[in-house]
Structure formats: C-alpha cells, structure tokens
Write an enzyme that holds these catalytic residues in place. Sequence first.
Site, short mmCIF file in Angstrom:
data_model
loop_
_atom_site.label_atom_id
_atom_site.label_comp_id
_atom_site.label_asym_id
_atom_site.label_seq_id
_atom_site.Cartn_x
_atom_site.Cartn_y
_atom_site.Cartn_z
CG ASN A 107 -2.06 0.93 1.14
OD1 ASN A 107 -2.45 1.33 0.05
ND2 ASN A 107 -2.57 1.36 2.28
CG PHE A 110 4.84 3.16 11.05
CD1 PHE A 110 4.13 4.16 11.70
CD2 PHE A 110 6.23 3.25 11.02
CE1 PHE A 110 4.79 5.23 12.29
CE2 PHE A 110 6.89 4.32 11.61
CZ PHE A 110 6.17 5.30 12.24
CE LYS A 149 -3.83 3.62 5.29
NZ LYS A 149 -3.34 4.96 5.38
CB SER A 182 -6.14 2.89 15.67
OG SER A 182 -7.37 3.51 15.40
CE1 TYR A 220 -6.27 -0.38 11.11
CE2 TYR A 220 -8.19 0.73 12.05
CZ TYR A 220 -6.84 0.70 11.78
OH TYR A 220 -6.06 1.74 12.19
CE LYS A 262 -3.33 -0.54 13.51
NZ LYS A 262 -1.90 -0.58 13.19
CG ASN A 309 -9.54 7.05 6.59
OD1 ASN A 309 -8.56 6.39 6.29
ND2 ASN A 309 -10.41 6.66 7.50
CB THR A 356 -21.75 11.14 0.58
OG1 THR A 356 -21.98 10.94 -0.80
CG2 THR A 356 -23.04 10.90 1.35
NE ARG A 403 -14.80 10.18 13.68
CZ ARG A 403 -16.08 10.13 14.10
NH1 ARG A 403 -16.56 11.04 14.93
NH2 ARG A 403 -16.86 9.15 13.69
N GLY A 455 -21.58 2.38 12.31
CA GLY A 455 -20.39 2.30 13.17
C GLY A 455 -19.78 3.64 13.54
C1 UD1 Z 1 -11.91 5.50 10.72
C2 UD1 Z 1 -12.14 4.18 11.38
C3 UD1 Z 1 -11.08 3.95 12.42
C4 UD1 Z 1 -9.71 4.10 11.82
C5 UD1 Z 1 -9.58 5.45 11.17
C6 UD1 Z 1 -8.24 5.64 10.46
C7 UD1 Z 1 -14.56 3.68 11.31
C8 UD1 Z 1 -15.81 3.60 12.09
N1 UD1 Z 1 -13.49 4.12 11.97
O1 UD1 Z 1 -12.11 6.54 11.66
O2 UD1 Z 1 -11.26 2.66 12.93
O3 UD1 Z 1 -8.74 3.97 12.83
O4 UD1 Z 1 -10.61 5.62 10.19
O5 UD1 Z 1 -8.14 4.83 9.32
O6 UD1 Z 1 -14.52 3.38 10.13
N2 UD1 Z 1 -17.08 11.01 6.51
C9 UD1 Z 1 -18.02 11.58 5.66
N3 UD1 Z 1 -17.93 11.30 4.34
C10 UD1 Z 1 -16.97 10.48 3.81
C11 UD1 Z 1 -16.02 9.90 4.69
C12 UD1 Z 1 -16.11 10.18 6.03
O7 UD1 Z 1 -18.91 12.32 6.09
O8 UD1 Z 1 -16.97 10.26 2.59
C13 UD1 Z 1 -17.15 11.31 7.95
C14 UD1 Z 1 -17.40 10.08 8.79
O9 UD1 Z 1 -18.76 9.88 8.97
C15 UD1 Z 1 -16.68 10.45 10.09
C16 UD1 Z 1 -15.59 11.43 9.67
O10 UD1 Z 1 -15.90 11.83 8.35
O11 UD1 Z 1 -17.58 11.13 10.92
C17 UD1 Z 1 -14.22 10.81 9.68
O12 UD1 Z 1 -14.28 9.59 8.94
P1 UD1 Z 1 -12.97 8.74 8.62
O13 UD1 Z 1 -11.95 9.62 7.99
O14 UD1 Z 1 -13.39 7.52 7.88
O15 UD1 Z 1 -12.38 8.38 10.05
P2 UD1 Z 1 -13.11 7.68 11.31
O16 UD1 Z 1 -14.41 7.11 10.95
O17 UD1 Z 1 -13.08 8.67 12.42
#
Ligand code: UD1
Length: 334
Positions: free
Chosen positions: A35, A80, A84, A124, A152, A156, A202, A219, A234, A295
Amino acid sequence: MNILTTGGLGYIGSHTVVELIKSGYTVEIIDNLFNSKIEVLDKIQKITGVRPVFHKVDLLDYEATLNALKCTKFDAVIHFAGMKAVGESVEKPLVYYENNIQGSINLLKAMAEVGVKKLVFSSSATVYGDKGDESGRLIETMITGVEIANPYGWTKAMIEQIIRDVSVSDPEFEATILRYFNPIGADKSGLIGEDPNGIPNNLMPIITNVYLGKISELTIYGDDYPTKDGSCERDFIHVTDLAKGHLSALRHIKPGVSVYNLGTSKATSVFGLVDAFESISKRKLPKKIGKRRAGDLAVVCADASLASNELGWKAELTIEDAIRDTLRYLGNLE
Ligand code: UD1
C-alpha cells in the site's frame, strides 16, 4: 541511534522517517510495497538528503524479516506496517487477522531472536470501541477491546495485548503504544503525503479526490448527530505532529508498556473540515448530505494530556496548516 521502521514508506511511516532523519537518527525501512510506493524513498532522500536503507520485505515472511533485523544492530523498532482499510477488513477478516497479527508476531519473534528490546507500535483510537464520556473524549485508562466495530480495529487491540504479554515475559522489553486519532495533512515540502490513488476510505483523501475530480461528489454521512452543527466531530491531527510524537516516544521509552493518545484534544466537525478546505483551496466541492455511516460515533476526541505530561509532546499545527500542506502535495502531483 539505529531505528528500523516497518511500513516506513506508508503515509504515517514516511513522515516519521523524515522527522527521525532530520533529528539525526539512522533509519532503515522494511515495507512490502503493498500500500505504498518505492518512489517515496526518493522523496525522503530529496527532503532529508539521506536515502535510508530499504528492505522489500513482507512481515509474513519470517526468515526475510529476521534477515533484515540482522543487517544492523538496531536500538529500536517502530512498527507501522499493517492493513488499514476498515471496510475491507469487514469483507476479508482473515486476511486482516493474518497479515496484521501474524506479521506483528513475526516481527516480535525476530526482535527477540536478535535481542532488540525497544518497540513503538502504531495503534489507533479505534481500540476504545464506543467508549468515551458524553463529550466523546477518550483517555488511556479507559477500557479497550470491547465493542470494536470492525476486524481492523480488533487487530490493533489484539496486537496491543500481544505486546503486553511479551512485556510480562521479558522484563527488559520496552514498548510504547501510540493510539492515533485522525491524521491529515502532508509534509510541508509537499513531496510526501497521503497517496490519493486507490479507493479512499477516510474523509480527507475523499475530499482530495473530489477536489481532483476523481470522485464526483462528497457525501457527508449524517447531519443529525447531537453535535453543534449536526455532523460528526473528530480530532484531526497533522501527520507531522503525529510523526514527531514517535520521536518523543523513543526518547522516553521505558521498561514495560506505556500507552499514549496522539491527538490534539480538539474536535472539528466534518462540516468544519470541509468548510476550511473550501475556503483555503478557494473552490466549492460538490457535496450532499447522506445517511449516517454504520459504526460512526458522534464525537471522537483525544485527551492527549498524558503525552503532554510524560512525553513533553503536543500537537502544534492546525487543520488549516494540514489543508495548506495537502494542497501543496496535490499541486506537486498535478
Ligand atoms: C476511521 C475508522 C477507524 C480508523 C480510522 C483511520 C470507522 C468507524 N473508523 O475513523 O477505525 O482507525 O478511520 O483509518 O470506520 N465522513 C463523511 N464522508 C466520507 C467519509 C467520512 O462524512 O466520505 C465522515 C465520517 O462519517 C466520520 C468522519 O468523516 O464522521 C471521519 O471519517 P474517517 O476519515 O473515515 O475516520 P473515522 O471514521 O473517524
């Protein structure tokens, strides 16, 4: 000091390698390039003037891992390497358990065999599951390893436990577990960052893909959370601050297992991050409000006071810095 990094060409690994070299450490890298890209090695050289020794090794290959560890007398390992992608881990749990857990076991076995006793591990905030107080604030003393939402996250939590058990069996073993919150941003050189290729999971890589026109719209997963603006909040931390946390961890490593949150202790909403990105990039992103993602928790935020008190580490950069550095990185890709 000689440091071996596993996954040292990945997003967080490469930024940490840069900070280590800048601070005078000698660094070698193990990576299977699953990756990550070999070109990152050139970029590290360009930023630091030093080309770290690179071992193309998969941690699932015990002999190759052992041979890499035998090459140099390492003082410590920063681990690391791992898969993920949360969604993929739900689809392919056995691949995740095998890769992340067996890989870590092989590394720990090889370290024991050559007598390397210091380990910093990339964990994490996901290990807290759905814990946290009403404000979503997470603290190291909270129980972990229950109600974790995906394989995942379980890998951890399980690796953390394996490290604790190894430490019980060897009083000379010194481990620091770092629980990352949400890393964003890129090195200020703009040469390394989070690779926008592949299918991002993410928020920030999705935003950058929408910005680059590779994804048609963003979205936002839910605007009806019990937060100030209705979107999730976050703790977004600049990857360079996160990288520097590893140097502080190495400097303060001690016998037994220590655990630290690496976050800013400040939550930003999804709307807030998107607004900041739009205003700094001077471009509106196509976006819509969607349903909540399964989730997701309303608020996930670090209490990072332990790292501040014991490691003397604090995040210093802002989300605006992270966005500017990300845009510089994207500009260099174009
Ligand atoms: C996620 C993982 C976590 C992991 C971390 C780093 C889940 C529930 N948690 O954290 O286990 O350690 O990534 O890889 O998957 N969002 C949007 N639109 C998008 C993408 C995200 O609105 O297209 C929002 C999500 O709803 C969330 C926030 O952005 O509230 C952050 O999302 P994300 O970057 O995926 O991180 P986490 O969910 O916090």
